[in-house]
Design a protein around this motif. Structure first.
Motif, short mmCIF file in Angstrom:
data_model
loop_
_atom_site.label_atom_id
_atom_site.label_comp_id
_atom_site.label_asym_id
_atom_site.label_seq_id
_atom_site.Cartn_x
_atom_site.Cartn_y
_atom_site.Cartn_z
N ASN A 174 2.68 10.78 -10.65
CA ASN A 174 2.10 9.62 -9.92
C ASN A 174 1.72 9.98 -8.74
O ASN A 174 0.43 9.62 -8.23
CB ASN A 174 3.09 8.70 -9.92
CG ASN A 174 3.41 7.68 -11.04
OD1 ASN A 174 2.37 7.36 -11.77
ND2 ASN A 174 4.79 7.34 -11.46
N LYS A 175 2.31 10.47 -7.46
CA LYS A 175 1.93 10.81 -6.38
C LYS A 175 1.06 11.87 -6.43
O LYS A 175 0.03 11.66 -5.54
CB LYS A 175 3.10 11.42 -5.60
CG LYS A 175 4.52 10.34 -5.38
CD LYS A 175 5.44 11.13 -4.51
CE LYS A 175 6.52 10.00 -4.33
NZ LYS A 175 7.45 10.45 -3.30
N LEU A 176 0.67 12.79 -7.29
CA LEU A 176 -0.40 13.69 -7.45
C LEU A 176 -1.65 12.96 -7.75
O LEU A 176 -2.65 13.09 -7.13
CB LEU A 176 -0.37 14.95 -8.32
CG LEU A 176 -1.23 15.83 -8.29
CD1 LEU A 176 -1.62 16.49 -7.08
CD2 LEU A 176 -1.09 16.81 -9.51
N ALA A 177 -1.63 12.00 -8.82
CA ALA A 177 -2.63 11.22 -9.11
C ALA A 177 -3.12 10.40 -8.08
O ALA A 177 -4.27 10.07 -7.80
CB ALA A 177 -2.29 10.34 -10.40
N LEU A 178 -2.19 9.58 -7.35
CA LEU A 178 -2.51 8.82 -6.33
C LEU A 178 -3.07 9.52 -5.17
O LEU A 178 -4.15 8.95 -4.63
CB LEU A 178 -1.20 7.89 -6.04
CG LEU A 178 -1.05 6.79 -7.14
CD1 LEU A 178 0.56 6.34 -6.73
CD2 LEU A 178 -1.89 5.60 -6.91
N ALA A 179 -2.68 10.66 -4.67
CA ALA A 179 -3.31 11.47 -3.49
C ALA A 179 -4.63 11.71 -3.78
O ALA A 179 -5.36 11.63 -3.02
CB ALA A 179 -2.24 12.57 -3.39
N ILE A 180 -5.00 12.28 -5.20
CA ILE A 180 -6.23 12.73 -5.62
C ILE A 180 -7.15 11.55 -5.59
O ILE A 180 -8.46 11.66 -5.13
CB ILE A 180 -6.34 13.61 -6.79
CG1 ILE A 180 -5.37 14.74 -6.69
CG2 ILE A 180 -7.65 13.79 -7.18
CD1 ILE A 180 -5.16 15.59 -7.81
N ALA A 181 -6.57 10.40 -6.17
CA ALA A 181 -7.49 9.10 -6.37
C ALA A 181 -7.79 8.71 -4.92
O ALA A 181 -9.14 8.07 -4.88
CB ALA A 181 -6.67 8.17 -7.19
N GLY A 182 -6.80 8.52 -4.09
CA GLY A 182 -7.20 8.05 -2.73
C GLY A 182 -7.21 6.81 -2.64
O GLY A 182 -7.22 5.87 -1.37
N GLU A 183 -6.88 5.93 -3.79
CA GLU A 183 -6.73 4.57 -3.74
C GLU A 183 -6.36 4.12 -5.00
O GLU A 183 -6.23 4.84 -6.13
CB GLU A 183 -8.19 3.83 -3.46
CG GLU A 183 -8.93 4.28 -4.65
CD GLU A 183 -10.48 3.37 -4.59
OE1 GLU A 183 -10.51 2.89 -3.34
OE2 GLU A 183 -11.28 3.65 -5.11
N MET A 184 -5.86 2.97 -5.13
CA MET A 184 -5.38 2.27 -6.43
C MET A 184 -5.64 0.90 -6.65
O MET A 184 -5.87 0.30 -5.79
CB MET A 184 -3.96 2.52 -6.81
CG MET A 184 -2.83 1.60 -5.59
SD MET A 184 -1.23 1.57 -5.75
CE MET A 184 -0.51 0.50 -4.35
N LYS A 185 -5.87 0.42 -8.12
CA LYS A 185 -6.03 -0.84 -8.35
C LYS A 185 -4.51 -1.64 -8.63
O LYS A 185 -3.63 -0.86 -9.14
CB LYS A 185 -6.81 -0.95 -9.66
CG LYS A 185 -6.97 -2.50 -10.07
CD LYS A 185 -8.13 -3.09 -9.28
CE LYS A 185 -9.66 -2.45 -9.48
NZ LYS A 185 -10.75 -3.25 -8.96
N TYR A 186 -4.37 -2.46 -8.04
CA TYR A 186 -3.06 -3.28 -8.20
C TYR A 186 -3.11 -4.51 -8.88
O TYR A 186 -3.87 -5.57 -8.44
CB TYR A 186 -2.48 -3.34 -6.75
CG TYR A 186 -1.30 -4.13 -6.62
CD1 TYR A 186 -0.06 -3.58 -7.53
CD2 TYR A 186 -1.09 -5.34 -5.76
CE1 TYR A 186 1.23 -4.11 -7.20
CE2 TYR A 186 0.26 -5.86 -6.00
CZ TYR A 186 1.40 -5.43 -6.77
OH TYR A 186 2.69 -5.89 -6.54
N ILE A 187 -2.28 -4.99 -9.64
CA ILE A 187 -2.03 -6.18 -10.43
C ILE A 187 -0.59 -6.60 -9.93
O ILE A 187 0.49 -5.98 -10.00
CB ILE A 187 -1.86 -6.12 -11.90
CG1 ILE A 187 -3.19 -5.71 -12.32
CG2 ILE A 187 -1.51 -7.49 -12.68
CD1 ILE A 187 -3.43 -5.38 -13.98
N GLN A 188 -0.71 -7.73 -9.29
CA GLN A 188 0.72 -8.40 -8.79
C GLN A 188 1.32 -8.96 -9.71
O GLN A 188 2.62 -9.18 -9.83
CB GLN A 188 0.37 -9.60 -7.81
CG GLN A 188 1.25 -10.19 -7.04
CD GLN A 188 1.16 -11.05 -5.91
OE1 GLN A 188 -0.05 -11.56 -5.76
NE2 GLN A 188 2.01 -11.74 -5.42
#
Length: 321
Positions: A174-188
């Motif tokens: 997760n941390k590697l994917a999010l670091a490379i993506a630089g952003e995330m889509k979020y569903i509350q």
């Protein structure tokens, strides 16, 4: 054949049919979805799960993947290799979807495109003293795999793979994917339920697991930090270095750790080596950011029994000697 929109990837280890039913029935109950857009893949690593007894009437077909007994991380990697969906979602066999509109909400987000989607999920916790279950919400979590969806081509193009760093395979990925993506889509909206199972690897011996796993967690964090450095993501690397230092500091300063002297000494020796390895990066972390991150975690660890017998700076000086 048109590309599937979503691949649901399920790993099975030692779960029984009874354990797996909640996940499959929660999938079958999903509303407003076209199952032609979704594929379900299941991996059995050699456990006792018997597919021939799966007599449920499901609106979808399960594609079974066999690869031998490799462990959850490599099993997930094999599922990822076999997936054909534009997006993938990993599920543990003993969990379930929290609401009947979960896949509908995910598909709606897929239409807008993203690299990584993070949704709120609930963790089911059993309280032995009262024999009650409580449900803890996790919002914008970046550690666990639950309730997250990934663009499959993004993972492939960036060589984001599952590696065997138990018990931290989720956080590494997760941390590697999010670091490379630089952003995330979020569903509350809460989409996923991390169910309690008494005989799971973690919960079957929760007391000893905390001590035994911490050294492994530091080793796994080192692998993540090295990967981030190699990819030039130095800001993320510094964050993860500080994250691990604070996690260990707060953890070992509690009565339960004071009572386990051998585990305490071993863990402090390992984190001391970790700090020496990344000393140059630590020195470049802004002191105000360290304080901000320290304060952000303090209350939560006080609730878990944190006792400040020495300050962070005193502890760091001691274990570096």
């Amino acid at each position: 054949m048109p590309e599937k929109r979503l691949s649901i990837l399920i790993t099975v280890h030692n779960e029984t049919l009874q354990d797996v039913y909640p996940l499959l029935t929660s999938l079958a109950a999903q509303q407003r979805v076209d199952w032609e857009d979704i594929e379900v893949l299941m991996f059995n690593d050699g456990g006792s799960f018997n597919y021939s007894k799966l007599d449920m009437q499901l609106p979808f077909r399960i594609h079974y993947v066999k690869h031998g007994k490799k462990g959850v991380a490599l099993n997930r990697q094999e599922l990822l290799k076999n997936a054909t969906g534009k997006y993938v979602m990993f599920c543990d066999a003993d969990d379930s979807f929290y609401q009947v509109n979960a896949l509908y909400l995910i598909i709606k987000q897929i239409e807008a495109d993203f690299k990584v989607l993070v949704s709120c999920f609930f963790e089911e916790v059993y309280l032995p003293d009262t024999k009650e279950y409580i449900f803890i919400p996790h919002s914008e979590d970046k550690v666990f795999i639950h309730g997250k969806v990934y663009n499959r081509q993004f993972l492939v193009n960036n060589s984001i793979n599952w590696i065997d760093v138990c018990p931290c395979e989720d956080s590494y990925f997760n941390k590697l994917a999010l670091a490379i993506a630089g952003e995330m889509k979020y569903i509350q909206d809460p989409l996923y339920l991390w169910k309690y199972r008494a005989n799971s690897i973690v919960r079957s011996d929760l007391y000893n697991w905390e001590f035994d796993s911490h050294v492994k967690a530091i080793a796994a964090q080192s692998i993540l930090v090295d990967e981030l450095i190699n990819r030039g993501l130095l800001g993320n690397a510094r964050y993860e270095i500080l994250y691990q230092i604070l996690q260990t500091y707060f953890a070992v300063h509690s009565q339960r750790w004071f009572e386990r002297e051998s585990a305490l000494k071993k863990t402090e020796k390992v984190i001391g080596s970790f700090i020496k390895t990344y000393q140059d990066y630590i020195q470049s972390i802004d002191e105000n950011f360290i304080k901000k991150m320290f304060d952000a975690n303090l209350d939560a660890y006080k609730q878990r029994g944190f006792i400040e017998t020495e300050s962070l700076s005193q502890w760091l000086e001691r274990i570096k000697q």
